[in-house]
Design a protein around this motif. Structure first.
Motif, mmCIF file in Angstrom:
data_model
loop_
_atom_site.group_PDB
_atom_site.id
_atom_site.type_symbol
_atom_site.label_atom_id
_atom_site.label_comp_id
_atom_site.label_asym_id
_atom_site.label_seq_id
_atom_site.Cartn_x
_atom_site.Cartn_y
_atom_site.Cartn_z
ATOM 1 N N PHE A 166 8.477 -5.288 -7.662
ATOM 2 C CA PHE A 166 9.568 -5.188 -6.682
ATOM 3 C C PHE A 166 9.182 -5.694 -5.292
ATOM 4 O O PHE A 166 9.935 -6.464 -4.698
ATOM 5 N N PRO A 167 8.034 -5.290 -4.745
ATOM 6 C CA PRO A 167 7.666 -5.882 -3.447
ATOM 7 C C PRO A 167 7.537 -7.395 -3.514
ATOM 8 O O PRO A 167 7.914 -8.108 -2.585
ATOM 9 N N LEU A 168 7.020 -7.896 -4.640
ATOM 10 C CA LEU A 168 6.834 -9.334 -4.779
ATOM 11 C C LEU A 168 8.186 -10.054 -4.778
ATOM 12 O O LEU A 168 8.371 -11.068 -4.100
ATOM 13 N N PRO A 204 3.972 -11.078 3.017
ATOM 14 C CA PRO A 204 4.167 -9.633 3.194
ATOM 15 C C PRO A 204 4.433 -8.926 1.874
ATOM 16 O O PRO A 204 3.874 -7.848 1.622
ATOM 17 N N GLY A 205 5.243 -9.521 1.018
ATOM 18 C CA GLY A 205 5.538 -8.941 -0.289
ATOM 19 C C GLY A 205 4.300 -8.884 -1.161
ATOM 20 O O GLY A 205 4.039 -7.891 -1.855
ATOM 21 N N ILE A 206 3.535 -9.974 -1.127
ATOM 22 C CA ILE A 206 2.307 -10.027 -1.917
ATOM 23 C C ILE A 206 1.351 -8.932 -1.460
ATOM 24 O O ILE A 206 0.764 -8.215 -2.259
ATOM 25 N N MET A 207 1.252 -8.779 -0.148
ATOM 26 C CA MET A 207 0.328 -7.806 0.427
ATOM 27 C C MET A 207 0.743 -6.384 0.059
ATOM 28 O O MET A 207 -0.093 -5.586 -0.389
ATOM 29 N N VAL A 267 -7.279 -0.923 2.782
ATOM 30 C CA VAL A 267 -5.837 -0.929 3.067
ATOM 31 C C VAL A 267 -5.575 -1.290 4.522
ATOM 32 O O VAL A 267 -4.688 -2.100 4.834
ATOM 33 N N ILE A 268 -6.376 -0.699 5.420
ATOM 34 C CA ILE A 268 -6.151 -0.986 6.844
ATOM 35 C C ILE A 268 -6.409 -2.463 7.136
ATOM 36 O O ILE A 268 -5.640 -3.120 7.836
ATOM 37 N N VAL A 274 -0.145 -7.874 7.666
ATOM 38 C CA VAL A 274 1.247 -7.946 7.200
ATOM 39 C C VAL A 274 2.196 -7.462 8.279
ATOM 40 O O VAL A 274 1.896 -6.538 9.017
ATOM 41 N N ASP A 275 3.330 -8.085 8.313
ATOM 42 C CA ASP A 275 4.391 -7.619 9.195
ATOM 43 C C ASP A 275 5.336 -6.755 8.369
ATOM 44 O O ASP A 275 6.176 -7.271 7.648
#
Lengths: 284, 359
Positions: A166-168, A204-207, A267-268, A274-275
């Motif tokens: 879904f994010p992708l 951003p989606g990939i991240m 993660v940080i 990413v925005d």
């Protein structure tokens, strides 16, 4: 006026702050303190000696951490490759079929992860759905498909697919059609459009997808226990053992702290690139 | 005459049962600023997508000089387009955007940068914009970046898909002139698509009017303005007064009963057909108010009912007894003196009249 507003804000934030402090921060703090206690104690009333951290290094627990991170990393990479075409289709090609796919994928989440994994266990085991049929048809059996690293990876990929998909799809939907067409018009090949336009604009989606799957996989336990049959021991398994059979809370706490630190750092580092506003739909 | 740079032969595009383009023929000369104008739904967007290769044609052929290109994919055509949305790459700087087509071709970084700076200068953007983000540029600046990127590609033909339509009026006017100037300085062939005839007239060497998938007329702006080939073109091209009628036995019978002719059409030297329908067209600026005793080849009586200020000109609406409205335009110094509602006589002469044949 402004001062009242500020105080009101503070008052409004109070209940949530209290819940967060009591339900999230306090247990973490307890774990953090326990991790500094001597071995096998059940209270805080000791001088911290940090012996658990030494045990982690000396008794090879770092190997479980590496296994967990390695499995999580591989599962994330596999998911990226598997989900990209699917997400691309959902974002740009399938049209109304996207909704059907979304519902189907989400519906699989309604069933508990353990039950779904047990379904795969019955499918993949010796004498299970696959091996059993093959033996019945060809008279030639084999040792089943379970209890190895690929089976664990399969489990991770299967369980965490929605968290990548879904994010992708969201990320790919953020790539403007015109940017793609313009790059093509300016002479870019399909591969160049992919690497120079689609990948960076969907970043951003990939991240987000990668972080979700990585974090979840790093803390996963059921896949390695059930499908992997403890072929490798993952860190979550070690933590569970430390808290239960071993009755060594400080060691379990220290293992948890190490896992939190390692995953948190990754993660940080990732989030800084990413925005999040962009993927939540806010236009710049 | 040199061979055309772009030639379309019977280009047809169907979407299911809908035919967007109906056998279009067109020749565009090298170095021309050619504009295709049409209302929405006329097929102009489809046409430009065909021309750049973003869409496949159903029938016909497109030739670039002597090479047939209609089966060539967009990324292998030596042409490129400035998109309506500009389609700048938001994750790249101004410089990276401009250098994109060069990077694709594998041009060395040093040479790319040099070329990008040249193009910034050509488009009157400061050199330090090279490192600027697209989000930091204004609408007009983005327009110039998009142009610079297209020019970096060094296309044989540069296509434009209404790139100015999203801008405010003043900026649009400035950029229209800049675009025309850029055309003169680069000597490239520009093919421009717009719904605005005004825009087309300012910039173009030739204009093609597209209507429902066919060209109504292809000519210079002056020609289209003075001698439109159809009522549609005449009306599309600004305010106009049209008087339909039929020819029988050499005499023009206007549908408008109030239209009086001083002499018969043959004596007026009008280019009327032998028989059938014809329309007499006269632009509002050629109508004049007749003071007592003045006369004209064509005369109409009516009542001046409204007056509008158009800046340098004034526009009057005159109602004829038949209920029809006429549009008259005058420069401010020739303003009509009478009050609103006064009875007027309006006339025009045969040498300002254009005859449109057919219905």
């Amino acid at each position: 006026m402004e001062r009242i507003d500020r105080r009101l804000g503070l008052l409004f934030a109070l209940p949530v702050s209290a819940i967060l402090a009591g339900a999230f921060l306090a247990p973490l703090l307890v774990v953090a303190i326990f991790s500094t206690m001597p071995q096998k104690v059940f209270d805080f009333l000791h001088w911290p000696d940090f012996s658990s951290y030494r045990v982690i290094l000396e008794q090879g627990y770092w190997r479980s951490i590496l296994w967990s991170l390695g499995l999580a990393f591989t599962a994330t990479a596999l998911l990226l490759v598997i989900c990209w075409p699917l997400a691309y289709g959902m974002a740009r090609v399938f049209g109304r079929f996207t909704l059907v796919l979304t519902v189907l994928v989400v519906m699989s989440l309604f069933v508990s992860e353990n039950i779904r994994l047990f379904g795969w266990f019955l499918t993949l085991m010796k004498g299970g759905l696959i091996e059993g049929h093959l033996r019945a048809w060809f008279g030639q059996g084999f040792e089943g498909l379970l209890f190895n690293v690929p089976a664990i990876l399969f489990g991770l990929v299967y369980v965490y697919l929605p968290f990548m998909l879904f994010p992708l799809a969201q990320g790919i939907a953020m790539v403007p059609d015109d940017a793609r067409a313009a790059a093509f018009d300016l002479g870019a090949s399909r591969w160049q459009v992919f690497t120079q336009i689609e990948l960076p604009l969907a970043a951003p989606g990939i991240m987000v997808g990668s972080l979700l799957t990585f974090v979840l996989s790093a803390g996963a336990i059921a896949e390695a226990k059930l499908l992997g049959g403890r072929a490798v021991i993952v860190i979550a398994d070690d933590i569970e053992t430390a808290f239960t059979f071993a009755q060594n809370w400080p060691l379990g706490s220290a293992l948890s702290m190490v896992l939190i630190a390692v995953v948190g750092t990754l993660v940080i580092l990732g989030l800084r690139r990413v925005d999040l506003d962009a993927i939540m739909g806010r236009r710049r | 005459m040199p061979a055309p740079i772009l030639r379309l032969q019977g280009v047809t595009k169907r979407f299911g049962s809908f035919t967007a383009l109906k056998g279009i023929d067109l020749e565009i000369e090298e170095g021309e600023f050619f504009t295709i104008v049409g209302p929405s739904g006329s097929g102009k967007s489809t046409l430009i997508r065909l021309l750049v290769g973003m869409e496949d044609l159903t029938e016909g052929a497109i030739w670039l000089r002597d090479r047939r290109i209609d089966q060539v994919p967009a990324n292998r055509r030596p042409t490129c387009m400035v998109f309506q949305s500009l389609a700048l790459f938001p994750h790249m700087t101004v410089g990276q955007n401009i250098e994109f087509p060069l990077k694709i071709r594998g041009v060395a970084a040093e040479r790319r940068r040099e070329r990008a700076l040249e193009l910034l200068e050509l488009l009157r953007l400061p050199r330090n914009y090279h490192a600027r983000r697209i989000q930091q540029c204004s609408g007009g600046e983005r327009q110039r970046v998009a142009l610079a990127r297209a020019l970096a590609f060094d296309p044989e033909i540069l296509f434009f898909d209404e790139p100015l339509s999203a801008l405010d009026y003043r900026l649009r006017k400035t950029l229209e002139k800049e675009l025309k100037d850029l055309h003169a300085r680069t000597g490239k062939t520009f093919v421009y698509i717009t719904h605005s005839l005004e825009e087309a007239m300012v910039m173009s060497d030739r204009i093609a009017i597209l209507r429902a998938g066919r060209f109504e007329q292809i000519a210079t702006a002056d020609e289209i303005y003075a001698r439109p080939s159809s009522r549609f073109v005449a009306e599309f091209m600004g305010e106009v007064n049209l008087f339909g009628g039929r020819l029988s036995e050499g005499a023009f019978q206007p549908e408008e009963p109030g239209l009086r002719m001083a002499r018969d059409p043959a004596a007026l030297g009008l280019d009327l057909p032998e028989a059938g329908a014809a329309t007499i067209m006269v632009r509002p600026e050629f109508l004049r108010f007749l003071n007592g005793g003045e006369t004209a080849d064509f005369v109409l009586a009516g009542r001046m009912i409204e007056q509008y200020a158009l800046g340098s000109r004034l526009q009057y609406e005159v109602e004829l007894p038949s209920g029809r409205h006429l549009t008259v335009e005058k420069l401010r110094e020739d303003a009509f003196a009478g009050p609103r509602g006064s009875e007027v006589e309006v006339g025009f002469d045969a040498d300002h009249v254009h005859v449109i044949r057919g219905d």
